[in-house]
Design an enzyme around this catalytic site. Structure first.
Site, mmCIF file in Angstrom:
data_model
loop_
_atom_site.group_PDB
_atom_site.id
_atom_site.type_symbol
_atom_site.label_atom_id
_atom_site.label_comp_id
_atom_site.label_asym_id
_atom_site.label_seq_id
_atom_site.Cartn_x
_atom_site.Cartn_y
_atom_site.Cartn_z
ATOM 1 C CB SER A 209 -0.873 -0.006 1.266
ATOM 2 O OG SER A 209 -1.475 1.261 1.482
ATOM 3 C CE1 TYR B 196 -3.953 -2.283 5.254
ATOM 4 C CE2 TYR B 196 -3.397 -0.011 4.730
ATOM 5 C CZ TYR B 196 -3.769 -1.281 4.324
ATOM 6 O OH TYR B 196 -3.948 -1.547 2.985
HETATM 7 P P1 NDP Z 1 -11.704 -5.978 0.326
HETATM 8 O O1 NDP Z 1 -12.122 -5.813 1.734
HETATM 9 O O2 NDP Z 1 -12.672 -5.659 -0.744
HETATM 10 O O3 NDP Z 1 -11.142 -7.454 0.081
HETATM 11 C C1 NDP Z 1 -10.309 -8.079 1.026
HETATM 12 C C2 NDP Z 1 -10.187 -9.553 0.703
HETATM 13 O O4 NDP Z 1 -9.304 -10.147 1.675
HETATM 14 C C3 NDP Z 1 -11.517 -10.282 0.795
HETATM 15 O O5 NDP Z 1 -11.619 -11.218 -0.247
HETATM 16 C C4 NDP Z 1 -11.424 -11.011 2.136
HETATM 17 O O6 NDP Z 1 -12.137 -12.241 2.088
HETATM 18 C C5 NDP Z 1 -9.933 -11.291 2.227
HETATM 19 N N1 NDP Z 1 -9.522 -11.512 3.618
HETATM 20 C C6 NDP Z 1 -9.477 -10.604 4.632
HETATM 21 N N2 NDP Z 1 -9.116 -11.214 5.771
HETATM 22 C C7 NDP Z 1 -8.946 -12.539 5.476
HETATM 23 C C8 NDP Z 1 -8.584 -13.686 6.229
HETATM 24 N N3 NDP Z 1 -8.324 -13.643 7.566
HETATM 25 N N4 NDP Z 1 -8.492 -14.883 5.611
HETATM 26 C C9 NDP Z 1 -8.774 -14.965 4.291
HETATM 27 N N5 NDP Z 1 -9.089 -13.921 3.514
HETATM 28 C C10 NDP Z 1 -9.198 -12.714 4.105
HETATM 29 O O7 NDP Z 1 -10.400 -5.056 0.169
HETATM 30 P P2 NDP Z 1 -9.407 -4.787 -1.064
HETATM 31 O O8 NDP Z 1 -9.774 -5.591 -2.232
HETATM 32 O O9 NDP Z 1 -9.277 -3.334 -1.214
HETATM 33 O O10 NDP Z 1 -8.033 -5.300 -0.415
HETATM 34 C C11 NDP Z 1 -7.198 -6.252 -1.025
HETATM 35 C C12 NDP Z 1 -5.756 -5.944 -0.612
HETATM 36 O O11 NDP Z 1 -5.378 -4.689 -1.150
HETATM 37 C C13 NDP Z 1 -5.545 -5.841 0.901
HETATM 38 O O12 NDP Z 1 -4.332 -6.476 1.230
HETATM 39 C C14 NDP Z 1 -5.453 -4.347 1.140
HETATM 40 O O13 NDP Z 1 -4.686 -4.027 2.275
HETATM 41 C C15 NDP Z 1 -4.778 -3.911 -0.143
HETATM 42 N N6 NDP Z 1 -4.929 -2.497 -0.459
HETATM 43 C C16 NDP Z 1 -6.185 -1.951 -0.628
HETATM 44 C C17 NDP Z 1 -6.309 -0.608 -0.919
HETATM 45 C C18 NDP Z 1 -7.625 0.048 -1.070
HETATM 46 O O14 NDP Z 1 -7.655 1.302 -1.058
HETATM 47 N N7 NDP Z 1 -8.707 -0.679 -1.247
HETATM 48 C C19 NDP Z 1 -5.116 0.229 -1.103
HETATM 49 C C20 NDP Z 1 -3.877 -0.453 -0.884
HETATM 50 C C21 NDP Z 1 -3.797 -1.760 -0.608
HETATM 51 P P3 NDP Z 1 -13.099 -12.813 3.254
HETATM 52 O O15 NDP Z 1 -13.607 -11.653 4.045
HETATM 53 O O16 NDP Z 1 -14.166 -13.557 2.503
HETATM 54 O O17 NDP Z 1 -12.198 -13.725 4.027
HETATM 55 C C1 8X3 Z 2 -4.997 1.793 1.940
HETATM 56 C C2 8X3 Z 2 -4.651 2.947 1.114
HETATM 57 O O1 8X3 Z 2 -4.912 5.437 0.726
HETATM 58 O O2 8X3 Z 2 -6.893 4.225 1.508
HETATM 59 O O3 8X3 Z 2 -4.072 0.779 1.712
HETATM 60 O O4 8X3 Z 2 -5.039 4.633 3.024
HETATM 61 S S1 8X3 Z 2 -5.407 4.378 1.631
#
Ligand code: NDP
Ligand code: 8X3
Length: 244
Positions: free
Chosen positions: A130, A143
């Protein structure tokens, strides 16, 4: 030969969009998540090309997962979450443990287990870090720390894998509207809507397209890290306190 990706967290957001993008590109995908109903729904949409796997990143037998679902050409370590925004001195411990166990411990365990198959295939690992890995913000220490781990782990892993042909990339997005902020706010959709309102945020599909691009570059090229933001997001200045 058809290529195979193992993508964690395909039940929403970036992972779900990535599963669709790689299937559209002709790959087969093993996709994980805890929510079985979401996995079933995606299986209904993508059919034979998707192998759904209910898996909690907080523990589990990742060696068995690698045995049953490897070798693969690509591991996308996407599953992850953020705890509620809170100064650490006011935070509860349990949500922090969940984040550390998922974003760090689970990611390391799964990667270690999948590496022999990735080396055999001269494959690739793409990790979801991120912008928070580099630019800290108030209330996000754990985080941000977890994502800084992911970034530095990616670079260290590249060192370990030198000579194997396995590529490693740290993807570092800013604001992408997924379920990320709903989860961060304890399920509060309205809070998420307010956070992204008027920001023209990135989407899961934007990041999935980037993952596809990185994964399909010629095999002699390694993208070490890739940072991306919506145009409307940039950096704030330093905070200074003059009185305590
Ligand atoms: P979502 O919440 O939409 O998706 C998160 C996914 O992670 C879900 O499929 C969830 O599945 C899975 N997950 C979470 N915890 C667990 C667990 N304990 N075991 C298995 N699966 C898990 O978020 P995003 O798609 O945005 O996030 C995806 C990645 O991108 C993350 O690592 C996030 O930190 C990163 N990211 C996101 C950003 C954003 O702005 N959205 C920016 C930068 C990075 P389920 O709940 O079914 O287990
Ligand atoms: C999360 C990115 O910009 O929403 O990984 O904090 S931001």
């Amino acid at each position: 030969m058809t290529k195979t990706a193992f993508i964690t967290g395909v039940t929403s957001g970036i992972g779900e969009a990535a599963a669709r993008r790689f299937v559209k590109g002709g790959w087969t995908v093993t996709g994980t998540g805890r929510r079985a109903d979401r996995l079933d729904r995606l299986k209904g949409e993508l059919g034979e090309a998707l192998t759904p796997l209910a898996l909690d990143m907080r523990g589990g037998d990742f060696d068995a997962v690698a045995r049953d679902h490897g070798p693969v050409d690509l591991l996308i370590n996407n599953a992850g979450l953020a705890p509620p925004m809170s100064d650490l001195q006011k935070a509860d411990q349990a949500p922090l443990d969940t984040v550390i166990d998922t974003n760090i411990a689970g990611l390391v365990s799964l990667t270690r287990a999948m590496l022999p198959g990735l080396i055999e295939r001269k494959g690739a690992v793409i990790n979801l870090s991120s912008v928070a890995a580099t630019y800290p913000y108030k209330g996000g220490a754990v985080y941000a720390g977890s994502k800084a781990f992911v970034r530095q782990f990616s670079f260290g892993l590249r060192c370990d894998l030198a000579g194997t042909g396995v590529r490693v990339t740290s993807i570092e997005p800013g604001m992408a509207e997924t379920e990320f902020t709903v989860v961060r706010n304890g399920g509060d959709q309205a809070a998420s809507d307010a956070f992204y309102a008027g920001t023209d945020p990135m989407t899961g599909e934007d990041i999935a397209e980037t993952l596809w691009w990185v994964a399909t570059l010629p095999p002699h090229l390694n993208i070490n890290a890739l940072e991306l933001m919506p145009v409307r997001q940039s950096w704030a200045g330093f905070a200074v306190t003059r009185e305590s």
